[in-house]
Scaffold this active site. Sequence first.
Site, PDB file in Angstrom:
ATOM      1  N   GLY A  15      30.707  36.920  43.545  1.00  0.00           N
ATOM      2  CA  GLY A  15      31.226  38.191  43.027  1.00  0.00           C
ATOM      3  C   GLY A  15      30.297  38.798  41.995  1.00  0.00           C
ATOM      4  O   GLY A  15      29.632  38.087  41.242  1.00  0.00           O
ATOM      5  N   GLY A 115      28.394  31.916  40.150  1.00  0.00           N
ATOM      6  CA  GLY A 115      29.476  31.101  39.637  1.00  0.00           C
ATOM      7  C   GLY A 115      29.513  29.726  40.257  1.00  0.00           C
ATOM      8  O   GLY A 115      28.483  29.147  40.606  1.00  0.00           O
ATOM      9  N   GLY A 117      30.564  28.500  43.266  1.00  0.00           N
ATOM     10  CA  GLY A 117      30.029  28.339  44.616  1.00  0.00           C
ATOM     11  C   GLY A 117      28.524  28.462  44.659  1.00  0.00           C
ATOM     12  O   GLY A 117      27.835  27.671  45.333  1.00  0.00           O
ATOM     13  N   ILE A 139      33.155  36.231  35.602  1.00  0.00           N
ATOM     14  CA  ILE A 139      34.141  36.765  34.657  1.00  0.00           C
ATOM     15  C   ILE A 139      35.245  35.747  34.395  1.00  0.00           C
ATOM     16  O   ILE A 139      36.014  35.887  33.447  1.00  0.00           O
ATOM     17  CB  ILE A 139      34.760  38.090  35.154  1.00  0.00           C
ATOM     18  CG1 ILE A 139      35.628  37.859  36.390  1.00  0.00           C
ATOM     19  CG2 ILE A 139      33.697  39.143  35.412  1.00  0.00           C
ATOM     20  CD1 ILE A 139      36.534  39.041  36.725  1.00  0.00           C
ATOM     21  N   ASP A 140      35.327  34.704  35.227  1.00  0.00           N
ATOM     22  CA  ASP A 140      36.391  33.704  35.071  1.00  0.00           C
ATOM     23  C   ASP A 140      36.092  32.680  33.980  1.00  0.00           C
ATOM     24  O   ASP A 140      36.988  31.934  33.574  1.00  0.00           O
ATOM     25  CB  ASP A 140      36.619  32.971  36.397  1.00  0.00           C
ATOM     26  CG  ASP A 140      37.193  33.875  37.471  1.00  0.00           C
ATOM     27  OD1 ASP A 140      37.977  34.766  37.115  1.00  0.00           O
ATOM     28  OD2 ASP A 140      36.854  33.692  38.650  1.00  0.00           O
ATOM     29  N   GLY A 183      41.609  35.649  38.059  1.00  0.00           N
ATOM     30  CA  GLY A 183      41.565  34.242  37.684  1.00  0.00           C
ATOM     31  C   GLY A 183      42.317  33.400  38.680  1.00  0.00           C
ATOM     32  O   GLY A 183      43.476  33.071  38.475  1.00  0.00           O
ATOM     33  N   TYR A 284      39.619  44.890  40.565  1.00  0.00           N
ATOM     34  CA  TYR A 284      38.161  44.927  40.496  1.00  0.00           C
ATOM     35  C   TYR A 284      37.615  45.728  39.326  1.00  0.00           C
ATOM     36  O   TYR A 284      36.408  45.662  39.047  1.00  0.00           O
ATOM     37  CB  TYR A 284      37.603  45.485  41.808  1.00  0.00           C
ATOM     38  CG  TYR A 284      37.760  44.513  42.964  1.00  0.00           C
ATOM     39  CD1 TYR A 284      37.000  43.348  43.035  1.00  0.00           C
ATOM     40  CD2 TYR A 284      38.692  44.746  43.967  1.00  0.00           C
ATOM     41  CE1 TYR A 284      37.149  42.451  44.066  1.00  0.00           C
ATOM     42  CE2 TYR A 284      38.858  43.846  45.017  1.00  0.00           C
ATOM     43  CZ  TYR A 284      38.079  42.702  45.066  1.00  0.00           C
ATOM     44  OH  TYR A 284      38.238  41.806  46.092  1.00  0.00           O
ATOM     45  N   LEU A 285      38.469  46.457  38.632  1.00  0.00           N
ATOM     46  CA  LEU A 285      38.002  47.147  37.426  1.00  0.00           C
ATOM     47  C   LEU A 285      37.413  46.151  36.434  1.00  0.00           C
ATOM     48  O   LEU A 285      36.513  46.475  35.670  1.00  0.00           O
ATOM     49  CB  LEU A 285      39.165  47.894  36.759  1.00  0.00           C
ATOM     50  CG  LEU A 285      39.730  49.104  37.495  1.00  0.00           C
ATOM     51  CD1 LEU A 285      40.963  49.637  36.768  1.00  0.00           C
ATOM     52  CD2 LEU A 285      38.685  50.204  37.599  1.00  0.00           C
TER      53      LEU A 285
END
Length: 360
Positions: A15, A115, A117, A139-140, A183, A284-285
């Site tokens: 992502g 991330g 993966g 972002i997570d 999340g 997605y924002l």
Amino acid sequence: MECKVKRFGILTSGGDAPGLNAAIRALCRAAKNQYNMEAVGIFNGYRGLINGDMKVLSENELSGLIAQGGTILGTSREKPFKNPVVNEATGLLPVEAIKENYKKWNLDALVCIGGNGTNTTASLLFQSGLNVIGLPKTIDNDIEGSDVTFGFYTALDVATDAIDRIHTTACSHGRVMIVEIMGHKAGWLGLYSGIAGGGDAILIPEIPYDINSVAKKIKERKSSGKNFSIVVVAEGAKSKEESLLDKKSFKKARAVMQCTIGARVAKELEEATGFECRATVVGYLQRGGTPSPYDRLLSTQIGAAAADFIAQEKFGNLVAVQNGKIKPVPLDYVAGKVKNIPLDHPMIKTARDLGICLGD
């Protein structure tokens, strides 16, 4: 300073997240300025590495990237080690094609930005004989071995702003508003934005929820004269009943669920309280747009440090942040893991101290 590595490839996978372009810019500039290395941009993640879709990056292409969202290299969720299929045109398996292109483009090293993966694949490529370094982007904030990942704090800004804006509607209409935050497996973004945005209840994957516990909190607020409530729900939040399912059964149950988790919680709470409930999915924002100054600095620091890792031949490592310092963490330690919120984490204690309901 001269080094053995003359040319390296760089790709972004998984992502998108704010700070990717800033990391690309910092890595390429530091590599050129400090070590006279040449950077080859690989397009669309591991798919581009398989297909040989790449080009040498020029200084002009790096200009202005520090403030630009997304990734100039594009991205994909290609996983070359998962269900590999022989390409009919080349007769090669994905990993064989990657090795061929690595050699064809005279790469001495490969930098993979992404991330869980992405860095799991990076670890497997290192084990396959390539010189690989990973960078922590998500972002997570759930990459094992690094205290923080770039992209997280920009997403936190966006999620918190969304909750702030929902407050005015909730108050005006006397509603219970459910705000769904990203999340899937870890609740860092939901917990942090929920506290920062003044949420009354926060549901995260790490703490299975009992809807009756959340309903009790909302009823107590109503009885005390507060006509609205804000419930922050991470998309991976699960009920206590769901927490008893194995991974396969849980995925199957979610696949047939006919609404988002936020909408489901809204329905459950409306039935349990009789109050009007509405759900909003921030979606997605949270991943898009301009990186915050913090993420620009963090991704720039990590990107520049990656150039040092290459020059020092610290291959097979993630460029991690621990206690405010850059540290190498072996990719095989990072691979296949998710950094969940420990139940004794200070921020969970803070939420409980404030009287925020965590669903248990």
